[in-house]
Design a protein around this motif. Structure first.
Motif, PDB file in Angstrom:
ATOM      1  N   GLY A 177     -16.476   0.764   8.605  1.00  0.00           N
ATOM      2  CA  GLY A 177     -15.286   0.429   7.846  1.00  0.00           C
ATOM      3  C   GLY A 177     -15.032  -1.066   7.819  1.00  0.00           C
ATOM      4  O   GLY A 177     -14.735  -1.639   6.760  1.00  0.00           O
ATOM      5  N   PHE A 178     -15.144  -1.712   8.963  1.00  0.00           N
ATOM      6  CA  PHE A 178     -14.953  -3.158   9.030  1.00  0.00           C
ATOM      7  C   PHE A 178     -15.930  -3.873   8.105  1.00  0.00           C
ATOM      8  O   PHE A 178     -15.551  -4.705   7.276  1.00  0.00           O
ATOM      9  CB  PHE A 178     -15.145  -3.638  10.466  1.00  0.00           C
ATOM     10  N   VAL A 179     -17.214  -3.557   8.252  1.00  0.00           N
ATOM     11  CA  VAL A 179     -18.257  -4.262   7.504  1.00  0.00           C
ATOM     12  C   VAL A 179     -18.137  -4.001   6.003  1.00  0.00           C
ATOM     13  O   VAL A 179     -18.285  -4.919   5.187  1.00  0.00           O
ATOM     14  CB  VAL A 179     -19.652  -3.857   8.022  1.00  0.00           C
ATOM     15  N   PHE A 180     -17.828  -2.766   5.618  1.00  0.00           N
ATOM     16  CA  PHE A 180     -17.774  -2.450   4.188  1.00  0.00           C
ATOM     17  C   PHE A 180     -16.560  -3.080   3.513  1.00  0.00           C
ATOM     18  O   PHE A 180     -16.662  -3.570   2.392  1.00  0.00           O
ATOM     19  CB  PHE A 180     -17.808  -0.935   3.981  1.00  0.00           C
ATOM     20  N   PHE A 181     -15.427  -3.082   4.192  1.00  0.00           N
ATOM     21  CA  PHE A 181     -14.270  -3.769   3.608  1.00  0.00           C
ATOM     22  C   PHE A 181     -14.498  -5.275   3.571  1.00  0.00           C
ATOM     23  O   PHE A 181     -14.012  -5.955   2.662  1.00  0.00           O
ATOM     24  CB  PHE A 181     -12.997  -3.429   4.384  1.00  0.00           C
ATOM     25  N   TRP A 182     -15.226  -5.781   4.522  1.00  0.00           N
ATOM     26  CA  TRP A 182     -15.546  -7.216   4.573  1.00  0.00           C
ATOM     27  C   TRP A 182     -16.506  -7.617   3.452  1.00  0.00           C
ATOM     28  O   TRP A 182     -16.254  -8.551   2.692  1.00  0.00           O
ATOM     29  CB  TRP A 182     -16.126  -7.536   5.954  1.00  0.00           C
ATOM     30  N   ILE A 204     -10.744   8.565   9.925  1.00  0.00           N
ATOM     31  CA  ILE A 204      -9.945   7.778  10.873  1.00  0.00           C
ATOM     32  C   ILE A 204     -10.663   6.482  11.220  1.00  0.00           C
ATOM     33  O   ILE A 204     -10.106   5.380  11.103  1.00  0.00           O
ATOM     34  CB  ILE A 204      -9.674   8.587  12.154  1.00  0.00           C
ATOM     35  N   GLY A 205     -11.921   6.602  11.655  1.00  0.00           N
ATOM     36  CA  GLY A 205     -12.658   5.426  12.095  1.00  0.00           C
ATOM     37  C   GLY A 205     -12.909   4.437  10.978  1.00  0.00           C
ATOM     38  O   GLY A 205     -12.725   3.215  11.149  1.00  0.00           O
ATOM     39  N   PHE A 206     -13.319   4.930   9.817  1.00  0.00           N
ATOM     40  CA  PHE A 206     -13.683   4.044   8.708  1.00  0.00           C
ATOM     41  C   PHE A 206     -12.482   3.224   8.242  1.00  0.00           C
ATOM     42  O   PHE A 206     -12.568   1.999   8.086  1.00  0.00           O
ATOM     43  CB  PHE A 206     -14.247   4.863   7.550  1.00  0.00           C
ATOM     44  N   PHE A 207     -11.362   3.884   8.024  1.00  0.00           N
ATOM     45  CA  PHE A 207     -10.202   3.152   7.513  1.00  0.00           C
ATOM     46  C   PHE A 207      -9.491   2.366   8.616  1.00  0.00           C
ATOM     47  O   PHE A 207      -8.853   1.350   8.332  1.00  0.00           O
ATOM     48  CB  PHE A 207      -9.267   4.099   6.772  1.00  0.00           C
ATOM     49  N   ALA A 208      -9.637   2.803   9.871  1.00  0.00           N
ATOM     50  CA  ALA A 208      -9.180   1.955  10.970  1.00  0.00           C
ATOM     51  C   ALA A 208     -10.000   0.666  11.000  1.00  0.00           C
ATOM     52  O   ALA A 208      -9.473  -0.417  11.283  1.00  0.00           O
ATOM     53  CB  ALA A 208      -9.300   2.694  12.302  1.00  0.00           C
ATOM     54  N   GLY A 209     -11.297   0.781  10.679  1.00  0.00           N
ATOM     55  CA  GLY A 209     -12.126  -0.414  10.559  1.00  0.00           C
ATOM     56  C   GLY A 209     -11.636  -1.331   9.458  1.00  0.00           C
ATOM     57  O   GLY A 209     -11.691  -2.569   9.587  1.00  0.00           O
ATOM     58  N   GLY A 210     -11.146  -0.748   8.356  1.00  0.00           N
ATOM     59  CA  GLY A 210     -10.563  -1.552   7.292  1.00  0.00           C
ATOM     60  C   GLY A 210      -9.315  -2.286   7.751  1.00  0.00           C
ATOM     61  O   GLY A 210      -9.093  -3.452   7.407  1.00  0.00           O
ATOM     62  N   VAL A 211      -8.489  -1.613   8.553  1.00  0.00           N
ATOM     63  CA  VAL A 211      -7.293  -2.258   9.114  1.00  0.00           C
ATOM     64  C   VAL A 211      -7.702  -3.413  10.026  1.00  0.00           C
ATOM     65  O   VAL A 211      -7.113  -4.508   9.964  1.00  0.00           O
ATOM     66  CB  VAL A 211      -6.444  -1.230   9.897  1.00  0.00           C
ATOM     67  N   VAL A 212      -8.697  -3.186  10.862  1.00  0.00           N
ATOM     68  CA  VAL A 212      -9.166  -4.232  11.774  1.00  0.00           C
ATOM     69  C   VAL A 212      -9.692  -5.434  10.985  1.00  0.00           C
ATOM     70  O   VAL A 212      -9.421  -6.592  11.334  1.00  0.00           O
ATOM     71  CB  VAL A 212     -10.261  -3.683  12.709  1.00  0.00           C
ATOM     72  N   TRP A 234      -4.508  -4.176   0.995  1.00  0.00           N
ATOM     73  CA  TRP A 234      -3.184  -3.618   1.278  1.00  0.00           C
ATOM     74  C   TRP A 234      -3.235  -2.835   2.595  1.00  0.00           C
ATOM     75  O   TRP A 234      -3.969  -1.861   2.736  1.00  0.00           O
ATOM     76  CB  TRP A 234      -2.729  -2.701   0.149  1.00  0.00           C
ATOM     77  N   ILE A 235      -2.431  -3.251   3.542  1.00  0.00           N
ATOM     78  CA  ILE A 235      -2.452  -2.645   4.869  1.00  0.00           C
ATOM     79  C   ILE A 235      -1.856  -1.234   4.873  1.00  0.00           C
ATOM     80  O   ILE A 235      -2.393  -0.317   5.496  1.00  0.00           O
ATOM     81  CB  ILE A 235      -1.699  -3.533   5.883  1.00  0.00           C
ATOM     82  N   VAL A 236      -0.740  -1.053   4.162  1.00  0.00           N
ATOM     83  CA  VAL A 236      -0.042   0.238   4.225  1.00  0.00           C
ATOM     84  C   VAL A 236      -0.928   1.398   3.757  1.00  0.00           C
ATOM     85  O   VAL A 236      -1.000   2.441   4.431  1.00  0.00           O
ATOM     86  CB  VAL A 236       1.277   0.182   3.433  1.00  0.00           C
ATOM     87  N   PRO A 237      -1.626   1.281   2.607  1.00  0.00           N
ATOM     88  CA  PRO A 237      -2.523   2.385   2.228  1.00  0.00           C
ATOM     89  C   PRO A 237      -3.648   2.615   3.240  1.00  0.00           C
ATOM     90  O   PRO A 237      -4.074   3.765   3.440  1.00  0.00           O
ATOM     91  CB  PRO A 237      -3.082   1.934   0.874  1.00  0.00           C
ATOM     92  N   LEU A 238      -4.132   1.539   3.864  1.00  0.00           N
ATOM     93  CA  LEU A 238      -5.163   1.705   4.884  1.00  0.00           C
ATOM     94  C   LEU A 238      -4.635   2.526   6.052  1.00  0.00           C
ATOM     95  O   LEU A 238      -5.302   3.449   6.544  1.00  0.00           O
ATOM     96  CB  LEU A 238      -5.646   0.339   5.382  1.00  0.00           C
ATOM     97  N   LEU A 239      -3.424   2.182   6.505  1.00  0.00           N
ATOM     98  CA  LEU A 239      -2.818   2.956   7.589  1.00  0.00           C
ATOM     99  C   LEU A 239      -2.557   4.393   7.137  1.00  0.00           C
ATOM    100  O   LEU A 239      -2.725   5.339   7.921  1.00  0.00           O
ATOM    101  CB  LEU A 239      -1.512   2.298   8.024  1.00  0.00           C
ATOM    102  N   GLY A 240      -2.165   4.556   5.876  1.00  0.00           N
ATOM    103  CA  GLY A 240      -1.968   5.897   5.341  1.00  0.00           C
ATOM    104  C   GLY A 240      -3.246   6.709   5.355  1.00  0.00           C
ATOM    105  O   GLY A 240      -3.235   7.913   5.648  1.00  0.00           O
ATOM    106  N   ALA A 241      -4.378   6.066   5.049  1.00  0.00           N
ATOM    107  CA  ALA A 241      -5.668   6.766   5.068  1.00  0.00           C
ATOM    108  C   ALA A 241      -6.021   7.214   6.483  1.00  0.00           C
ATOM    109  O   ALA A 241      -6.584   8.301   6.678  1.00  0.00           O
ATOM    110  CB  ALA A 241      -6.758   5.858   4.510  1.00  0.00           C
TER     111      ALA A 241
END
Length: 378
Positions: A68-73, A203-211, A177-184
């Protein structure tokens, strides 16, 4: 701050997580010939590796969060702004994942069919049928009831589904957008109640997006530079406590004494707390100048090979024992454990150099050449 193109610390973490899963799956070596592991403490180097023998399956959470981190990055804004077409995105994913997936699937299928033709049950994972093979062939192994063929690869099947969700997410919403990421992440918690594997992935993938968003927004702040070392130290301290929890369960026992399911809450704290914190601390530590991570990044290059080859290697050993009369005791010994990992790492190095990278380049070059031919027939 210089724009980074690669975070070697995250590569190293991914490789270490793969090795942790392999240690967890060492229990398969006690199922050879219909055996059963009744006491985990008999496994090699148990006093040293007991957290991995007991909880190594949780390392998969790292795969999802790191992805999640790498793909959002690397891809989030590009897909959202359509500067990266979905065709190119999926070509990159297909060329990276499919060649080794196909080869290991064929190896496992041949070995399992050989065992079954000699009157044995399939080793560890059942469901060795043509329909299930077809689903595995199409990367749809998540839709097969239970794990089949190269069973540990179930998480890769979930990753494919996550890529689909990721593409829709980036096209429909702003990836920053942080809120939709947390929603996911909350949606993932809900999905996990009925679809455990997919829920873990979401959970893990979108938590990676939040990170990633936290890292992107905070890494260049002047005050953040003063927190890099303390944050990294806190992360290390929490991991040391995690070892205590794995051995003695003080937190889970205390929570259970309150009338709640202690182990479930500890697992969720790990999934939603320690894993994202670790990814954030590693990314921040390296982006503020830590260079030694580059020495460990080759471990990350071997992640996919380690993950996909370890069960075929176990299956080959099981076949040698059951069909070839190879003695089992030396294989289950500490020396056999070390030899297994040595062979697996050697196979993984060869696989990365001579299968994965050449196949990836060949597929991308072929598709690029075909596109040129279509655009300019002359």
């Amino acid at each position: 701050m210089t724009e980074l193109k690669r975070l070697h610390s995250l590569d190293a973490a991914r490789g270490i997580a793969a090795l942790a899963v392999v240690v967890w799956h060492w229990q398969h070596m006690y199922l050879i010939g219909g055996g059963k592991l009744t006491d985990r403490t008999v496994q090699p180097f148990y006093e040293l590796l007991f957290p991995l023998y007991q909880y190594g399956w949780l390392a998969v959470e790292f795969f999802f969060t790191l992805s999640g981190f790498v793909f959002f990055w690397l891809y989030g804004q590009a897909i959202s702004q359509q500067s990266l077409g979905l065709g190119k995105f999926w070509l990159a994913r297909f060329s990276r994942l499919y060649p080794l997936h196909f080869i290991t699937l064929i190896v496992v299928a041949l070995l399992q069919v050989n065992l079954m033709s000699r009157g044995y049950d399939s080793f560890v994972y059942g469901g060795t049928t043509w329909p299930n093979f077809g689903l595995n062939l199409l990367f749809l192994q998540y839709f097969v009831p239970g794990w089949t063929f190269n069973g540990p690869e179930w998480s890769v099947g979930v990753e494919i589904l996550l890529y689909v969700l990721f593409c829709f997410y980036c096209r429909l919403l702003k990836p920053h957008w942080i809120v939709p990421l947390l929603g996911a992440v909350i949606v993932g918690l809900w999905v996990m109640q009925t679809q455990w594997a997919l829920g873990r992935g979401i959970i893990g993938f979108f938590a990676g997006g939040v990170v990633y968003e936290a890292w992107r927004r905070l890494r260049d702040r002047q005050w953040m530079a003063r927190l890099v070392t303390p944050l990294f130290g806190l992360t290390v301290a929490l991991w040391l406590y995690a070892l205590v929890e794995a051995g003695y369960h003080p937190l889970s026992n205390w929570l259970s004494s309150l009338g709640i399911i202690g182990w479930w809450w500890v697992e969720m704290i790990f999934r939603l707390g320690l894993v994202p914190l670790t990814v954030f601390a590693l990314a921040l530590h390296e982006s503020h100048g830590a260079k030694f991570w580059q020495k460990l990044s080759p471990i990350g290059d071997l992640t996919y090979a380690l993950y996909l080859w370890h069960f075929p290697l176990q299956l080959a050993i099981a076949s040698a024992v059951m069909l070839g009369g190879v003695p089992l005791a030396p294989i289950q010994s500490p020396l056999g454990f070390v030899a297994f990992f040595a062979v697996l790492i050697a196979i993984s190095i060869a696989s990365y150099r001579w299968i994965e990278r050449p196949a990836q380049t060949w597929i991308r070059d072929r598709v690029s050449a075909r596109r040129v031919a279509v655009e300019d027939p002359a």
